[in-house]
Every structure is written in C-alpha cells, then in structure tokens.
Design a protein around this motif. Structure first.
Motif, PDB file in Angstrom:
ATOM      1  N   ALA B 333      65.156 -10.085 -84.480  1.00  0.00           N
ATOM      2  CA  ALA B 333      64.911  -8.819 -84.235  1.00  0.00           C
ATOM      3  C   ALA B 333      66.064  -8.265 -84.739  1.00  0.00           C
ATOM      4  N   ASP B 336      63.530  -3.838 -84.272  1.00  0.00           N
ATOM      5  CA  ASP B 336      63.427  -4.344 -82.528  1.00  0.00           C
ATOM      6  C   ASP B 336      63.578  -3.148 -81.368  1.00  0.00           C
ATOM      7  N   ILE B 337      65.318  -4.082 -82.240  1.00  0.00           N
ATOM      8  CA  ILE B 337      67.208  -3.904 -80.830  1.00  0.00           C
ATOM      9  C   ILE B 337      67.025  -2.449 -80.994  1.00  0.00           C
ATOM     10  N   TRP B 340      64.701  -1.282 -78.726  1.00  0.00           N
ATOM     11  CA  TRP B 340      64.450  -1.403 -77.142  1.00  0.00           C
ATOM     12  C   TRP B 340      65.472  -0.784 -77.115  1.00  0.00           C
ATOM     13  N   LYS B 343      64.314   2.320 -75.888  1.00  0.00           N
ATOM     14  CA  LYS B 343      63.141   2.645 -75.029  1.00  0.00           C
ATOM     15  C   LYS B 343      63.764   1.960 -73.541  1.00  0.00           C
ATOM     16  N   LEU B 344      64.665   1.379 -73.068  1.00  0.00           N
ATOM     17  CA  LEU B 344      65.512   1.612 -72.049  1.00  0.00           C
ATOM     18  C   LEU B 344      65.877   2.906 -71.576  1.00  0.00           C
ATOM     19  N   GLY B 345      66.221   4.035 -71.921  1.00  0.00           N
ATOM     20  CA  GLY B 345      66.028   4.947 -71.835  1.00  0.00           C
ATOM     21  C   GLY B 345      67.822   5.583 -72.525  1.00  0.00           C
ATOM     22  N   LEU B 346      67.486   6.865 -71.803  1.00  0.00           N
ATOM     23  CA  LEU B 346      68.540   7.799 -71.937  1.00  0.00           C
ATOM     24  C   LEU B 346      68.972   8.697 -71.000  1.00  0.00           C
ATOM     25  N   LEU B 385      68.498 -10.882 -78.727  1.00  0.00           N
ATOM     26  CA  LEU B 385      67.317 -10.059 -78.231  1.00  0.00           C
ATOM     27  C   LEU B 385      66.345 -10.665 -78.629  1.00  0.00           C
ATOM     28  N   SER B 398      69.544 -15.037 -76.255  1.00  0.00           N
ATOM     29  CA  SER B 398      69.709 -13.680 -76.198  1.00  0.00           C
ATOM     30  C   SER B 398      70.352 -13.145 -76.541  1.00  0.00           C
ATOM     31  N   GLY B 399      70.513 -11.606 -76.106  1.00  0.00           N
ATOM     32  CA  GLY B 399      71.259 -10.914 -76.240  1.00  0.00           C
ATOM     33  C   GLY B 399      72.279 -10.697 -74.915  1.00  0.00           C
ATOM     34  N   VAL B 400      73.731 -10.199 -76.022  1.00  0.00           N
ATOM     35  CA  VAL B 400      74.957 -10.079 -74.499  1.00  0.00           C
ATOM     36  C   VAL B 400      75.691  -9.012 -75.340  1.00  0.00           C
ATOM     37  N   PRO B 410      75.176   5.467 -74.252  1.00  0.00           N
ATOM     38  CA  PRO B 410      73.538   4.898 -74.879  1.00  0.00           C
ATOM     39  C   PRO B 410      73.746   4.753 -76.146  1.00  0.00           C
ATOM     40  N   ILE B 413      76.495   1.547 -77.078  1.00  0.00           N
ATOM     41  CA  ILE B 413      75.504   0.599 -77.004  1.00  0.00           C
ATOM     42  C   ILE B 413      74.715   0.207 -78.978  1.00  0.00           C
TER      43      ILE B 413
END
Lengths: 553, 553
Positions: B333, B336-337, B340, B343-346, B385, B398-400, B410, B413
């Motif tokens: 990914a 795609d990350i 994500w 998509k997780l949001g802002l 991820l 998985s992601g960390v 954001p 990140i």
C-alpha cells in the motif's frame, strides 16, 4: 420548623469561583453559584499596566478571588433562600499549585504600587509553565544528590509546583524575591484572609511543595546548592502545617461583614480541588480509589501505612482525610486525547450526521463503536500523548497506535484511545496493589463520568466496580464537608469523619460492574499493552526520546 | 514526405483497454484512446445468467477484450489521422494474473453455452481474492516440502497468482477443470488470438505461475500432494515460453480484417503491465530501479546475474528485457495509505479550505506540510497498513504511528506516511544492494509521480536521483516498444533493445536530486524506522499478529 444548617464549600478554579451550600443533616445541595474572575487567566498584559507577559506565563489576580467570593456567596444564599445565620461553617478548595508572594501581614506584593508592574509579584497559576528550566534544574540536582523527598514523588517533580515557581522569582527578580516575606499557596492565602492568621494546610505543602511531616521542606543546603541565596525561601514558607479538615480559625468580623456571613463561624484549612473531589466522591476509607476524570485524570487512594512506590506523584499524611496517608497518581492526558481525536478530524459525512442527529462528535464516535467486542478494531494504543505521569514519570514519552489498516476508521481510533487510558489506569492500580495498597473499588467523578461507555470499558478492563459520584459539584462539596469537620464534630451524629461524609453525600449516581467476558477478552490486549509500555517506556527503545528531540530542535 | 511508421501498444487493464500509437523513429506519442469494458469487473451476477457470485470474486469477459480492442484501435487511428498501412507492429501489456480456461483451440469455456453459467469458466482477474485458502495450502505445503521455486518468490506466493486460481477451479468445479484443455493468462490469450498460435511469455509464467527457465513449473509430485489429480494442470499450461519482446507471430488475416490493420504485421509476446511500464520508463540496463507508483508500488530492477534474496516477489530471466534477470519487489500500500489518511477524516475547516482554494485534500495536506524539516512533526510510521510484501513478506503486519502528541495534526500524519513509504523503499533498495544488485538511480512512473513533494522526500530519504518518466502512458508505451523489438530489429538504428528504447522514449519529465542536508536529517529517522521494522516485523514482538487474530475473530 427545625432550623436548617448549611456548610458552604468554596471552590476556587482557573477561571471562576463556585459556592455550594449543603444542608449538613441531609446532604441536600441547596444552592450553587458561579462567579467568573474579571481578569480570568492573565497571560497577555498585566492588569492596569503596559507590561506584556512572556510565553507560558499564567497568572491570576487576588482581587478577583476576594471580589468573586463576595459575589458568589451572596448569589448562593439568595438563590437558596438561605438566611446567613443558617451558615454554620466554611471550607475552601483551591486549584494548585497557585503561588503568590506577600508581605508579612499577607498583603499580595501585586497590590503594592511598588510591585504591581513586576510580573513575579503576581500569583502564578498551575498552568504557568515558564518555570520548566527551574524544574529541570531541581530534578537534576535532586537525582544527583539522592534527595530523600524525591521518593515520595516518583523521582521527578513538575514545573507546576511551588519550588520551581519560587526559584524562578529568585532567579529572574531577586528584588521581588527579597521583598516577598511570605510565599503562600492561594488556598492558604484565602484561609489566612478569612480567619486572620496564616494556617497552612498539609495538602498543598505535601503535594506541591515537597514538604512532609517528618522531614519538613528540602534542606537549606540543597536549596543553596540550587542557587546561592535561595535557601532564604525556607523563611518565607510555613513553619507549621495542619491536616485537612482542621479548624483553621473563625471568620473574622471584618470578613464576616464583607461577606454578609455570621462572624465567628469555623473555617477549615484549604484542600486542593482534586483531593476535595475525592472526599465528596465517597473516599472515606482505604481501598477506595477515586478517579477525578477530566482533561487529565488524578487518582487518589488512602492507606493507613506509608510506602514508596514508582510513579506515585505524591504521598501525604493527613493530605485528604486525617489519619491516612493519601497517595496520588495521574494520567497526563485523558479527555484531552479524546478531544484530540475529534480535532484531528473526521470524514465530512460524520460532521453532517452529528448535525442532523444533533449530537456531539464525541457522542457520534461513541455510538459508532459501542457494539465492538474487545480487540475487534485490531488496534492497540499507548495513551502518552502528553507524556506519562504515572509509573514511568517521563514527559518525553508520546502516543502510539499499532494495528492500523486501510480499513481503520476514526471511531476505531477513538475507542482504542479510551481503552488505552483504561489500560493506563489498570497499570496504576496494579502498581498500587504490588506495593501493598489494595484497590477494592473505584469511585469516579469529574467531567468524563457522564460517558457511560467509557466507564463500562474502564470497569471491564480493570475488573473493578466503578461508582459514580452523585454530586456534580464534588470539588465544592468536599470543601463543604471539610468545613463541617472543622466545626469540631460538635453536631449530633458527626462524631467521625466517616459519619460526616455519610451524612453529607448521597448514594452513587451510577454503578458499573465489570462484564467478565469482556474482562477476559481485554486480558490478552492488556498483556500486549504492557509489552508496548515496557518496550517504549522502560528503556528498551529510545525511539520516543529521539523523536521528541528531533521535533524540539 | 517521409512515410511514418507507428507501433501500437495495447494495454489491457482492470476496467478498460487503452491503445497508444507511437512514432517509432521519433518516440512521438501520436494518439491515445481508451475503451471501457461493457461488463467491467464482474463481481455481482454473471452476464446473461441468473448466477450470483460469492464475495471476493472478480471476473472479466473475454468478449470485452476483443470488442474493446477493435473499438480502441479504430479510435486511435482516427484521432491520430494514422493510415492503417502505417502501423508496423503490435505489442500487448495485460494486467496479471488473469487466468482463463479454454478449449484446445483457445475458445474460452465461458463462450460455450454448456459452461457460461459456471463462474469458474470465466477469467479470474488479479483482484479475485477467493482463492486465499488455496494460496495458503500451497504456501504451507511448499514450505514443508522446501520446494525449490519458493526461494524465487521470497518464500510466499499470493492468492492473486495462477496456481491458487487453478486449484480453486479443480477443487470447486472438477468438471470445469476437466473440460479446460488449456489454462491461459489473459495476455497470452490475446496474443494467441492475434497470431493464431499459443505463444506464452516468460513474464507472466515467471512472475505469476511459478515457472522458470531451468526447472519449469512446480513438479507433478508436488501438485499431486496438494490434491490428488491436480497434477493434470501441467498438461493445460505452456510447454514453451518465450522472452519478452519475442516475435510471437504475425497478425492473421482474419484478425487483420476485424481490426482494420495490415495482415502480417509482427506481434510481440505479452508482458505484465507494471513490467511494461518499467521498459517505457527507461530501464534499459542494470542499476536502474523502476518504481511503478500507484495505490501500491511495484519495484523492478534488472541484473545480469541471478541471486535469491529475502523479499524478492519474483525473479525472472528475460522477464522484462532479454538478457537480464528481472527482480520484482513491492509495497502493498502506498497511494492507498495517503487516501486512507484523507478518508480517516479532517478538521471541518480543512474541507472548507480545500473547496475555497479549489484544490484536493491531498494537495491541501501537502501544502500544509511542505516546509517541514526532517523529524519536525515528531512522528515515525510503519507503512504496513496492507501488510508487508517486501523483505518481510507478511500479511499479518499492520501500520504503526509512534510519537503522537496532543499537537499532532493530520498533515503531520500525512507527511509521516509519505516518509514511511519512502523508508520502506529504502529498505528494498538496501536489500537489493546487500544481495549484490546495485541501485544507481531510480525511475518513477505511475499515478503518484505528479506529486513533487513526495518524490523529493523519496530522493532525500533514499539518497538516489529519481527520474520521472516523460510518458503518461508508460504501460502502453512499453508494449509499443516491445512490438518494435518483435518486428525483428530490421529497421534502421534498432539494432539493440537499448537503441529501441532510446529512440522510442523521450528524456525524463523531471529529475529529483537528493538534498544532502535532508538526507542526513533522515538518516537518524531511518535508523529508528529500522528499529521499529525489526521489532515488529522480525519476531521480536508478536503484537501485530495477535491484534490481527483478535480482529479477525
């Protein structure tokens, strides 16, 4: 008609003072009022001057304390239709550490025209963070010198406490330091004003000023090593300290007339606000841990014996109730973390949904994750977004999320963060118990206790029953209870502090029992939490320290 | 006027086919057209039947390939005002592994009324994920039996490849398996149609069907151990395989008439789309690593020698260009990350800002973080991820995120995730180099290369120069180049494949040089990345595996 008797609890906070009138025989909270401070938190310009404060400064105005206290007592009596003659005692809780320099007669230096333009002459609020260099200096030297008091505070002190703030005055304004005949806690200062004599409480001294009943304050020689001449500070602090709930004296006629209260009513020694909340939540014996849950969480528990444990932020004899050693631990961010998740952001349709349903973002995220089983979201978090103030006592630590996938949603992160703070609480509990301080049940109060999913998760993870304080005004209620104690237990049925608490509080508002299936489900995750906790927190990895170093540069 | 000569590159994708007409003497991309498939990805009901597919199925219709090819060639010639007589060669790239069963003469079983209602008679697309149980079975047995081919694929194969899909047919529809006289890759099938004979490419066989030039396919005995009777599959696969760029044959008169192209023009053997992009990006010698950057990233590099290295997802002789071993690695990914994170949001005002400025959320987050110094955000992420498909080859990972504070935003990140994917690429590069495959510079193509901040960070972190392919149609361009090769190098100046590539590509669109200050700054962070990578990925912690287990329950 039986004559009513009320105790007033005055709670001095960051932005305002509140007053609660409690019927001492029924525990009925008859009236409550709040009065904001005119100057609020002073972090821009000093009042009536052209002086601008530097970053990280946070002061208050003692005039606000006096004026707002007068107004709020009047409002409370009016709202409750209480005749002033029915007020039989006064108790004081105060946000701490609030440090102010005064003359020998208790006049704040900032009231004097000679000093009013000197920022150091004003009371420094808990959130004054400009004394961090001084705190670091004290920590380094104390660790080097193996100071005996260090063990009572888990090996590290905070810049929010009295000595860093006093040392900052000494270093940055030696004249102001010299003119400060007394350096006093805000709560002790209010009591001094009310009863006409300086009667310091063990609570503020013990939790915020490195004092304890056996050894007193740090030694002259240590303070002189910190900075030559700073040993003088010992002459400005208290010579004697009195347990919480002691009668500090009686309301002077001068103050009685200003406050329109009966002259001569008993006034209790001051208590820190969080500790006051513990009293009001029902912490009347050992084995009952109180969590004061807000932006951060303060954990308090009492025991008859004194032990020294890793991560105890303070242990003070008679610090919450007489006859007990009271232990404090804490989590540096709790509600703040949940707020951070919502601040970090959400999908656009979540905002729409929260508006349509007329619920908060917090409530929306809770609803979306309420049915999850332990571990369902696949995440594990470390709750150190503001460092760790419990067993690891390390402000260089930071938050972690493990288990992220392309399917991870904001409500998953929200729930994982709730769980992480509960795991952090379980670490504190197990640490107490490992050191012989048994935690039988938990009492909760503070802003977060309306969140039932959170409390159920806490109960499931810790395996303990959680009882929520019935009062929404625990900090003021605790003060009112201590006022009755100070009155000398002369009223019928008030022969012991346990009886006072029993009479003046009502049963818990809600009780959460641990779901045993979930408790087992969380056991496995808790073991992983401990693995991560020790890996990142106990020196197996220095990643966090170095990341912090990079970002501070 | 000199007569023009064009090679057509046909690129068969997931939703459509595209055709690019390239002037073979100048590299000019004269015209390009796209034609969507009527049935698209078939994951609901089978066309013209009442059959509903199960979850995780993803099929295509070979009729779409033929119809869309005819339409798209016509459009391309019309748009480019190209006379069909000017078309001198054809090359084919195809998304892979696309697996279809046919009769001996190449008729897809799904074209026969007897089989059209049987889902297994249809071509299984790469994203058909229903053969995961079969993939797991193959991996377990191969590891147990120490199968010799396993080392070429980093010790694990994907459910997207040919053998799991063929085994699924065998297990779930033995009749259909028996009726399948040939089991063919989509790209090889199109070539078969065009030239009238089955001419399989080493590329698809090598990367997706466990074939290599020395040992062929997995042994009969291994396949029989998987399931009794499955050894029959060997009779349905290719007997011979031809290097990429081989002349598979000439366009038959029947197909020439259908496609309105000259009969007898040379057609190249098929190539996988990502590998085709590598050719077009300028990978004409060893030392040049191509990154095909999209939702995931595919890394390709060639070398004269064969080595077996951890985390190589495939090594195939002549798999990209004749004369070289071509190595593939990948990150599961990447784009795609970043999607994500958005998509997780802002925060709500970010959405407003992006609308007001008329820029995408991605662009907004990039702008907000573009000026950060290495490490400034205080974060370190692991980019797993969607699991790890490079040196660790572990889908349980998985992601960390480490280093979260109450001030983390954001954009922090977002940037940390870009850096994490770049660190992941650096791991791949260092792994190649540790195994003797030198990476001198990087060529980039794919959907992410318009993101200049991302490429600068990749260059800073890897310390390598990154050249961005000039063509926006690298997958189709690579096919067109291979078409010219297949034509037999008979045209002037096309004596070697390097010359063909040189003539048919134009210089990089952009070149990113590593900033040495940033490279040094990232060195420290990369060391931390490796610490985390090894801690979570190399068995020092089983946290991720257990979290995945909990969430799968």
């Amino acid at each position: 008609m039986e004559r009513k008797q009320y105790s007033l609890g005055l709670d001095f906070g960051t932005e305002s003072v509140r007053c609660l009138a409690v019927d001492i025989n029924s525990g009925e909270e008859k009236a409550m009022a709040i009065q904001e401070y005119s100057d609020g938190v002073i972090n821009g310009g000093l009042p009536d001057t052209f002086v601008q404060l530097e970053t990280d400064w946070a002061l208050q105005n003692p005039r606000d304390w006096l004026d707002s206290m007068r107004v709020v007592i009047g409002k409370t009596l009016r709202d409750g239709a209480i005749d002033s003659s029915e007020v039989v005692s006064l108790g004081i809780s105060f946000t701490s550490s609030t440090v102010l320099p005064t003359t020998d007669d208790g006049t704040p230096l900032c009231f004097l025209s000679r000093w009013k333009s000197e920022p150091h002459a004003w009371p420094k609020l808990w959130k004054h963070h400009a004394a961090q260099p001084e705190a670091s200096l004290i920590n380094e030297l104390a660790q080097k010198e193996k100071e005996p008091w260090l063990k009572r505070y888990g090996g590290k002190i905070s810049s929010e406490w009295l000595f860093p703030k006093a040392l900052q005055i000494f270093k940055e304004s030696p004249e102001c330091f010299a003119a400060s005949q007394r350096i006093v806690e805000g709560g002790d200062w209010i009591v001094w004003k009310l009863v006409g004599q300086e009667m310091r409480s063990v609570c503020q001294a013990g939790y915020k000023a490195l004092w304890n009943s056996e050894d007193g304050y740090p030694s002259q020689s240590f303070l002189e090593k910190l900075d030559k001449g700073f040993g003088q500070v010992l002459n400005k602090l208290g010579e004697k300290h009195f347990p919480v709930g002691t009668r500090a004296g009686e309301l002077t006629s001068k103050m009685a007339s200003q406050l329109s209260l009966p002259s001569g009513i008993p006034v209790a020694t001051a208590i820190i606000d969080a500790h006051s909340a513990a009293v009001a939540s029902g912490m009347d014996a050992q084995g009952r841990m109180v969590m004061v849950m807000g932006t951060s969480t303060c954990h308090l528990i009492m025991d008859k014996k004194e032990v020294f444990a890793e991560g105890v932020a303070g242990v003070v004899k008679d610090g919450v109730l007489p006859g007990y050693y009271a232990y404090e631990s804490g989590q540096a961010a709790v509600g703040d973390i949940f707020a951070w998740v919502t601040k970090l952001g959400l999908p656009e349709d979540y905002y729409k949904e929260s508006k349509e349903k007329n619920i908060s973002i917090h409530e929306l995220l809770l609803r979306k994750s309420v049915d999850q089983k332990p571990g369902q979201h696949g995440l594990l978090a470390l709750d150190w977004l503001n460092g760790n103030r419990s067993v690891l006592m390390n402000s260089d630590l930071s938050g972690v999320l493990v288990g992220l996938t392309l399917n991870t949603k904001p409500e998953d992160i929200y729930r994982a963060m709730i769980e992480a703070t509960a795991f952090g609480t379980r670490v504190i509990i197990e640490n107490f118990e490992k050191n012989g301080i048994k935690v039988e049940e938990i009492y909760a109060c503070g802003g977060l206790v309306s969140n039932s999913m959170l409390l159920q998760i806490y109960s499931d993870i810790t395996g303990k029953t959680i009882k929520v304080a019935a009062s929404a005004q625990t900090t003021a209620l605790g003060a009112a209870i201590l006022g009755v104690m100070a009155a000398g237990l002369e009223y019928e049925g008030f022969s012991t502090i346990e009886n006072v608490i029993a009479k003046m509080t009502i049963p818990p508002q809600a009780v959460y029992q641990s779901n045993q299936g979930n408790h087992r489900g969380y056991k496995n995750l808790y073991e992983k939490y401990i693995q991560m906790h020790d890996y990142f927190g106990r020196g197996k990895s220095v990643v966090m320290k170095e990341l912090k170093f990079c970002s501070d540069k």
